[in-house]
Design an enzyme around this catalytic site. Sequence first.
Site, PDB file in Angstrom:
ATOM      1  N   HIS A  78       0.849  -1.227   0.003  1.00  0.00           N
ATOM      2  CA  HIS A  78      -0.019   0.217  -0.117  1.00  0.00           C
ATOM      3  C   HIS A  78       0.992   1.215   0.155  1.00  0.00           C
ATOM      4  O   HIS A  78       1.974   1.126   0.506  1.00  0.00           O
ATOM      5  CB  HIS A  78      -0.958  -0.044   1.102  1.00  0.00           C
ATOM      6  CG  HIS A  78      -2.029   0.990   1.538  1.00  0.00           C
ATOM      7  ND1 HIS A  78      -1.636   2.352   1.790  1.00  0.00           N
ATOM      8  CD2 HIS A  78      -3.329   1.091   1.154  1.00  0.00           C
ATOM      9  CE1 HIS A  78      -2.752   2.781   1.909  1.00  0.00           C
ATOM     10  NE2 HIS A  78      -3.778   2.376   1.350  1.00  0.00           N
ATOM     11  N   ASP A 128       3.087  -4.327   8.479  1.00  0.00           N
ATOM     12  CA  ASP A 128       1.951  -3.662   8.000  1.00  0.00           C
ATOM     13  C   ASP A 128       0.591  -4.383   8.054  1.00  0.00           C
ATOM     14  O   ASP A 128       0.374  -5.337   7.352  1.00  0.00           O
ATOM     15  CB  ASP A 128       1.895  -2.908   6.671  1.00  0.00           C
ATOM     16  CG  ASP A 128       0.501  -2.369   6.582  1.00  0.00           C
ATOM     17  OD1 ASP A 128      -0.561  -2.466   7.040  1.00  0.00           O
ATOM     18  OD2 ASP A 128       0.553  -1.567   5.428  1.00  0.00           O
ATOM     19  N   GLN A 145      -4.367  -5.271   7.091  1.00  0.00           N
ATOM     20  CA  GLN A 145      -5.492  -6.236   6.155  1.00  0.00           C
ATOM     21  C   GLN A 145      -5.440  -7.428   6.765  1.00  0.00           C
ATOM     22  O   GLN A 145      -5.936  -8.430   6.477  1.00  0.00           O
ATOM     23  CB  GLN A 145      -5.149  -6.072   4.818  1.00  0.00           C
ATOM     24  CG  GLN A 145      -5.514  -5.117   4.115  1.00  0.00           C
ATOM     25  CD  GLN A 145      -6.810  -4.351   3.891  1.00  0.00           C
ATOM     26  OE1 GLN A 145      -7.820  -5.191   4.218  1.00  0.00           O
ATOM     27  NE2 GLN A 145      -7.023  -3.080   3.613  1.00  0.00           N
ATOM     28  N   LYS A 166     -10.489  -0.767  10.566  1.00  0.00           N
ATOM     29  CA  LYS A 166     -10.560  -1.944   9.587  1.00  0.00           C
ATOM     30  C   LYS A 166     -10.968  -3.405  10.778  1.00  0.00           C
ATOM     31  O   LYS A 166     -11.058  -4.238  10.060  1.00  0.00           O
ATOM     32  CB  LYS A 166      -9.339  -2.249   8.921  1.00  0.00           C
ATOM     33  CG  LYS A 166      -9.113  -1.351   7.795  1.00  0.00           C
ATOM     34  CD  LYS A 166      -8.032  -1.667   7.139  1.00  0.00           C
ATOM     35  CE  LYS A 166      -7.523  -0.404   6.149  1.00  0.00           C
ATOM     36  NZ  LYS A 166      -8.254   0.309   5.027  1.00  0.00           N
ATOM     37  N   CYS A 174      -4.673   2.246  -3.972  1.00  0.00           N
ATOM     38  CA  CYS A 174      -3.466   2.889  -3.209  1.00  0.00           C
ATOM     39  C   CYS A 174      -2.330   1.833  -3.328  1.00  0.00           C
ATOM     40  O   CYS A 174      -1.597   1.727  -2.392  1.00  0.00           O
ATOM     41  CB  CYS A 174      -3.707   3.072  -1.757  1.00  0.00           C
ATOM     42  SG  CYS A 174      -5.001   4.443  -1.584  1.00  0.00           S
TER      43      CYS A 174
HETATM   44  N1  7TS Z   1      -1.798  -0.621   4.724  1.00  0.00           N
HETATM   45  C1  7TS Z   1      -2.667  -1.411   4.191  1.00  0.00           C
HETATM   46  C2  7TS Z   1      -2.314  -2.851   3.733  1.00  0.00           C
HETATM   47  C3  7TS Z   1      -4.185  -0.918   3.825  1.00  0.00           C
HETATM   48  O1  7TS Z   1      -4.800  -1.791   3.364  1.00  0.00           O
HETATM   49  C4  7TS Z   1      -4.476   0.194   4.366  1.00  0.00           C
HETATM   50  C5  7TS Z   1      -5.651   0.933   3.713  1.00  0.00           C
HETATM   51  C6  7TS Z   1      -3.390   1.201   4.943  1.00  0.00           C
HETATM   52  C7  7TS Z   1      -1.870   0.594   5.118  1.00  0.00           C
HETATM   53  C8  7TS Z   1      -3.665   2.358   5.439  1.00  0.00           C
HETATM   54  O2  7TS Z   1      -4.366   2.341   6.505  1.00  0.00           O
HETATM   55  P1  7TS Z   1      -5.067   3.937   7.361  1.00  0.00           P
HETATM   56  O3  7TS Z   1      -6.042   2.889   8.284  1.00  0.00           O
HETATM   57  O4  7TS Z   1      -4.097   4.519   7.766  1.00  0.00           O
HETATM   58  O5  7TS Z   1      -5.549   4.449   6.085  1.00  0.00           O
HETATM   59  N2  7TS Z   1      -6.177   0.234   2.723  1.00  0.00           N
HETATM   60  C9  7TS Z   1      -7.437   1.009   2.214  1.00  0.00           C
HETATM   61  C10 7TS Z   1      -7.937   0.183   1.275  1.00  0.00           C
HETATM   62  O6  7TS Z   1      -7.452  -0.833   0.758  1.00  0.00           O
HETATM   63  N3  7TS Z   1      -9.017   0.978   0.619  1.00  0.00           N
HETATM   64  O7  7TS Z   1      -9.009   1.966   1.574  1.00  0.00           O
HETATM   65  C11 7TS Z   1      -7.891   1.831   2.264  1.00  0.00           C
END
Ligand code: 7TS
Length: 415
Positions: free
Chosen positions: A132, A209, A212, A235, A373
């Site tokens: 990401h 990370d 997910q 999430k 992303c």
């Molecule tokens: N890393 C991964 C693997 C992610 O899927 C996401 C967000 C992030 C980092 C960032 O997370 P945040 O909570 O700090 O924004 N992924 C997604 C997505 O797949 N669609 O919208 C956000």
Amino acid sequence: MTNALAENKKAIDFAAIRQDFPILHQEVHGQPLVYLDNAASTQKPNLVIDSIKHYYEHDHSNVHRGAHALSDRATAKFEHARENVQRFINAAKREEIIWTRGTTESINLVANSFGRASLTSGDEILVSAMEHHSNIVPWQMVCEQTGATLKVIPVNECGEIEFDQYVAMLNEKVKLISIGHVSNALGSINPVKQMIAEARKFDIKIMVDGAQAAPHFDIDVQNLDCDFYAFSGHKVFGPTGIGILYGKEQLLESMTPYQGGGEMIEVVSFDGTTYNELPYKFEAGTPNIAGAIGLSAAIDYLAQFDRNALQAYEDQLLAFATEQAKSVEELKLVGTAKEKTGVMSFLLQGAHPNDVGMLLDQQGVAVRTGHHCAMPIMKQFGIPGTIRASFAFYNNEDDVVRLFNALNKAKSFLL
Ligand code: 7TS
């Protein structure tokens, strides 16, 4: 219904679970909502919603500073939430749990506090090709600042880490590896435990990370032996604006904070300032107290269930969807790793993903379209983006059937 799915349903009442999530019971564009955008953000059970409401109705005040009952209560709940997170990921100590705004901020914290201080020209950072953007850009920034080099671990056409090539990239110059536990764009589960074991042969720090991964299966940071682990509250069925950075105590001790302000100090004077102890030295300013309490409630919610059974159910749902996909001739799956969870990314050949997404939305089916992303892996596959259906344990077979009915209708408009 597949036999395996039916058997698992006996153990956990998945229909009752749906009732815990009020947002699912609505119509969108005149159709019952089918929510398949869980990788972007999951929905919240009543337990989480009520915990936040209760906090604001009864307990709200600022934490760690009050000489009064409300502040004491808010502090107790906030610190209990930290201990709940500690148990959730099996961290050895509560001091190893840092509140952040989410995965993105957790990675930026490590890049700025650890990366900027310990990297120099000639050092290498490794990330994989399927990360990401939030696990790419902070490292690019730290490379610019320190002269370190960002190297990319290759990924094959199925969306799997090329493990032998990864091992070949390890040497004394590599100081840090940051790797997604599960890919948001493809659903691949990366072999992080084996990757960490290989990195341990050199003095390399590893960040995972887990944005997910935490929504789908139990995380055990001690068993993984990672140095840092990050995930986002929103999430894992908790609120937005709250997340976690786990770090090994010794490492966190050795790092200097990158944000200054209240809470993170011990003594401030114009002659010099000393920092607070862990975990507070990384928590400048008034934290997201309600967010921490809501995330703790989400952890309590998940604790009611055997998470292996939840994951098995989700995997069966993904397998059912993947099987259905074979019946649509123009449908091409993107990401076919052997180890996958939660995500079916695909293209409808001859149609733009955004057009498909819009037509699905009009039929009440929420998916995400685009590059998710993760532009580098899209570039590697030679595509601008995909249509992504992503699952949680409150989804069911009807949702999958509705997705494919809606897809077939979209197809009749577009192809
Ligand atoms: N890393 C991964 C693997 C992610 O899927 C996401 C967000 C992030 C980092 C960032 O997370 P945040 O909570 O700090 O924004 N992924 C997604 C997505 O797949 N669609 O919208 C956000």
